[in-house]
Design an enzyme around this catalytic site. Structure first.
Site, short mmCIF file in Angstrom:
data_model
loop_
_atom_site.label_atom_id
_atom_site.label_comp_id
_atom_site.label_asym_id
_atom_site.label_seq_id
_atom_site.Cartn_x
_atom_site.Cartn_y
_atom_site.Cartn_z
N LYS A 119 40.31 32.47 14.64
CA LYS A 119 38.88 32.19 14.56
C LYS A 119 38.63 30.80 15.13
CE LYS A 119 35.04 31.86 11.27
NZ LYS A 119 34.66 31.94 9.83
N LYS B 289 37.95 36.02 16.89
CA LYS B 289 36.53 35.74 16.76
C LYS B 289 36.23 34.39 17.39
CE LYS B 289 32.91 35.09 13.25
NZ LYS B 289 32.59 34.97 11.81
#
Length: 327
Positions: free
Chosen positions: A195, A248
């Site tokens: 992320k 992400k």
């Protein structure tokens, strides 16, 4: 003119032939829909920063999820809007908390829907950070202890999969151990393994009032310049017990998705985040792109890069489109 030996256009002659030679496919079964739950009754309030998405009270969440199940969308990922924030994020592991009640209601009313819940402290803390703040430091190990309590609380409510999005070190192994110790061996973990500290999260943070009140998240979320580090993070989370790993954001990190796919055999998710979603909406509103074609092309690109499943705010629209235009 020299004779043309290779005429690849023959494989593009019509839609039937294009489908026969298509290398990457997209189906409704690939989609996960992120949803935002709030307190109240009869609440369905469009999120100003994310048009087409809503704050939903539990009763309205049930209605929306019935619609999603009818469209064939297999899974939702739930985020809770916490009004009673504190420095310790205690609302995150309250057994009578909003997400816990939502999970119990959904398991009873729509048992076929697969439920994922976000595991992070930013919606629950006054600081807006994914971890606990002591002095000027986002502390790691103390945060992991709270995340474990949160995951166990969600598992006790009946969730199928917990999704740690915090990026604290060691949290996957700790959560797996905590779940198993409480008898929740069947509860899966989808780790936000890579992320990034991205600029594309802004609309989402507006939806949950979860922006950091001071500083930023660069000491725990990844540097956008790095890809080898992403592979290390992913492999470590798999070693610690992650059933699914995630990259992400998605569109700005297609190279990361591709590189991670090369190194792993477990399922790979990608999150088409709020800012990426918003760019398509804004361009479509200006008449610069066709929204349907753009959302389809973007999601197909994420699959083509190597993702097995896509979290996307376009999920209902994509499901309706794919019902009429199967790939």
């Amino acid at each position: 003119m020299q004779p043309i030996t290779h005429r690849y256009r023959r494989n593009r002659t019509n839609e039937a032939m294009r489908r026969l030679v298509r290398e990457t496919t997209l189906s409704t079964g690939d989609l996960i829909y992120p949803m935002f739950v709030v307190e109240g009754l009869g609440v369905k309030r469009e999120i100003s920063t994310m048009p087409g998405n809503y704050h939903l009270s539990i009763d309205m969440l049930l209605r929306e999820c019935e619609m999603l199940a009818g469209l064939g969308i297999p899974a939702v990922n739930l985020f809770g809007y916490c009004e009673d924030k504190d420095e310790k994020g205690t609302g995150a592991y309250d057994d009578q908390g909003l997400i816990q009640r939502a999970v119990r209601a959904l398991r009873q009313e729509i048992p076929e829907l697969y439920l994922q819940t976000d595991i992070a402290l930013d919606p629950y803390t006054t600081t807006g950070h994914d971890g606990l703040v002591v002095g000027d430091e986002i502390v790691n190990d103390e945060t992991v202890d709270v995340l474990c309590r949160m995951a166990v609380s969600h598992a006790a409510a009946g969730v199928h999969m917990v999704s740690p999005s915090d990026m604290m070190d060691g949290r996957i192994g700790a959560i797996r151990k905590a779940l198993d110790a409480e008898g929740f061996e069947k509860v899966s973990i989808m780790s936000y393994a890579a992320k990034y500290a991205s600029s594309f999260y802004g609309p989402f943070r507006g939806a949950l009032d979860s922006a950091p009140r001071s500083g930023d998240k660069k000491t725990y979320q990844m540097d956008p310049a790095n890809v080898r580090e992403a592979v290390k993070e992913v492999l470590l989370d798999i070693e610690e017990g992650a059933d699914v790993v995630m990259v992400k954001p998605a569109l700005a990190y297609l190279d990361v998705i591709h590189e991670v796919r090369r190194h792993i055999q477990v399922p790979l998710a990608a999150y088409h985040v709020s800012g990426e979603y918003g760019m398509i909406l804004a361009a479509a509103e200006k008449g610069w792109v066709d929204k349907e074609r753009a959302m389809l092309e973007a999601t197909l690109a994420i699959k083509r890069a190597g993702a097995d499943m896509v979290l996307t705010y376009f999920a209902p629209e994509l499901a309706r489109y794919l019902a009429d235009h199967p790939m």
